[in-house]
Design an enzyme around this catalytic site. Sequence first.
Site, PDB file in Angstrom:
ATOM      1  N   SER A 144       0.850  -1.193   0.000  1.00  0.00           N
ATOM      2  CA  SER A 144       0.000   0.000   0.000  1.00  0.00           C
ATOM      3  C   SER A 144       0.885   1.243   0.000  1.00  0.00           C
ATOM      4  O   SER A 144       1.736   1.378  -0.888  1.00  0.00           O
ATOM      5  CB  SER A 144      -0.953  -0.062   1.191  1.00  0.00           C
ATOM      6  N   HIS A 172      -2.829  -0.931  -3.375  1.00  0.00           N
ATOM      7  CA  HIS A 172      -3.994  -0.053  -3.185  1.00  0.00           C
ATOM      8  C   HIS A 172      -3.856   1.182  -4.064  1.00  0.00           C
ATOM      9  O   HIS A 172      -2.866   1.890  -3.974  1.00  0.00           O
ATOM     10  CB  HIS A 172      -4.102   0.395  -1.721  1.00  0.00           C
ATOM     11  N   ASP A 199      -4.844  -4.169   5.858  1.00  0.00           N
ATOM     12  CA  ASP A 199      -5.126  -5.138   4.798  1.00  0.00           C
ATOM     13  C   ASP A 199      -3.940  -6.105   4.679  1.00  0.00           C
ATOM     14  O   ASP A 199      -2.793  -5.726   4.873  1.00  0.00           O
ATOM     15  CB  ASP A 199      -5.365  -4.401   3.477  1.00  0.00           C
TER      16      ASP A 199
END
Lengths: 277, 189
Positions: free
Chosen positions: B14, B41, B134
């Site tokens: 991310s 992401h 995540d």
Amino acid sequence: MIEPSEKIEEIEIRLLLEALYVRYHYDFRNYAMASVRRRLRQAREQMGFSTISALQERVLHDEAMLPRLLGYLTVQVSEMFRDPGYFRAIREKVVPHLKTYPSLKIWIAGCSGGEELYSLAILFREEGLEDRTIFYATDINQDALQIAEAGVYDLDRIQLFTENHRRSGGKSSLSDYYTADYGRVSFDKTLRERVVFSDHSLVTDAVFGEMHLISCRNVMIYFDRPLQDKAVGLFRDSLTRKGFLGIGAKESLRFCSHADAFKEFVREEKIYQSTAK
Amino acid sequence: MSRLAPQAIVIGASAGALEALSVILPSLPKDFALPIIIVVHIPPDKRSVLSDLFRAKCQVQVLEAEDKEPLEASTAYFAPPDYHLLVEGNNTLGLSSEDPVLFSRPSIDVLFESAADVYGPRLTAILLTGANQDGAKGMLAVAKAGGELIIQDPGTAFAAAMPEAALALCPDAMVMSLGGISEYLRRIA
């Protein structure tokens, strides 16, 4: 012999899908396994069952459980004018061809809550094609069809819809087509005067007309490859000569056995044209 | 105990992903023996630039995944913006518009869980820098299926929260620097 638990779950999923088909004629047996597995795990957990077999037993004996389970199995995500470039390409590249026909049939296959249907209906009105068009909006999910037929959406989604409509080359203001009340917007009922809503399955039902344009976006991503082949074959057979097929931005006919029946019409927006006779 | 050779590599990243992947991906040789499946992401409205960007500097082939795309060796697949990316059993990739998970679509958890189901112990999962949670549950799913876990050393990560969350859930994972991960990958495939 002790089976690893994932293997057992695989068996349970196959049995549940078979049960749904035999008992209720909903056929998810050829859906893409990875996402079906994920959604059934969610359903099992959130509906409070310890195993998928337990969920199966309940849904077999209790018809009232079916809509809830279908809610998990059918994914209902859309927005009006999603991927504005797609609608711009319909407007600028496909509409000039459509204008040469005296009457038009348009099929929104897997219409979900109707967002794409209203997008196309507004686009066709803006382009002066609405009066010669019949729209067929189909889905397997009755709840979704009811939402589509009602044409009522949460007010907080309208900003996105409006922005998408503008970016798609919209020639009017989206607010011309709805009235807002109590945090919701209702789309003008005249937009659905030329729409036939129908319960139709791409898995089990047949061809139903000579379409000039079929829009089926992000529906076949939930199918496995043989089922995608079947659906694309159904579209091929449902299209008029040189008819158009639009699919989702990240879908492709490259991996499909009927790829030869289509040519790329607007490559970057995944709009194809039938080459079948 | 000798471990089964992996059949695929999955990577999640991310905040700080670009710099981290810029250490790993360009270092992989042209004949790297495995597919590499990656979730980063990215905002939903962005046309993905990741695959274009890395294609220019990698020896392995770099693609943005399309639905039902067959997996091939020495190829890196990026999840497209606004879709979940999943591994299907017949060695293909699948996409889904299911709800975002932890506000993310694509979600690292969704990719890792699907890969764990398909590959079991024959999977190497790598979790890199990021500012959210995540990937932690996905790593746990890979661990339960017997797969191999590598987490970027949080001390060296641009954002430590994501590797830290995964380490808290999977304390037995191997912890490596980006250079270490690169070297390790070149050794196993």
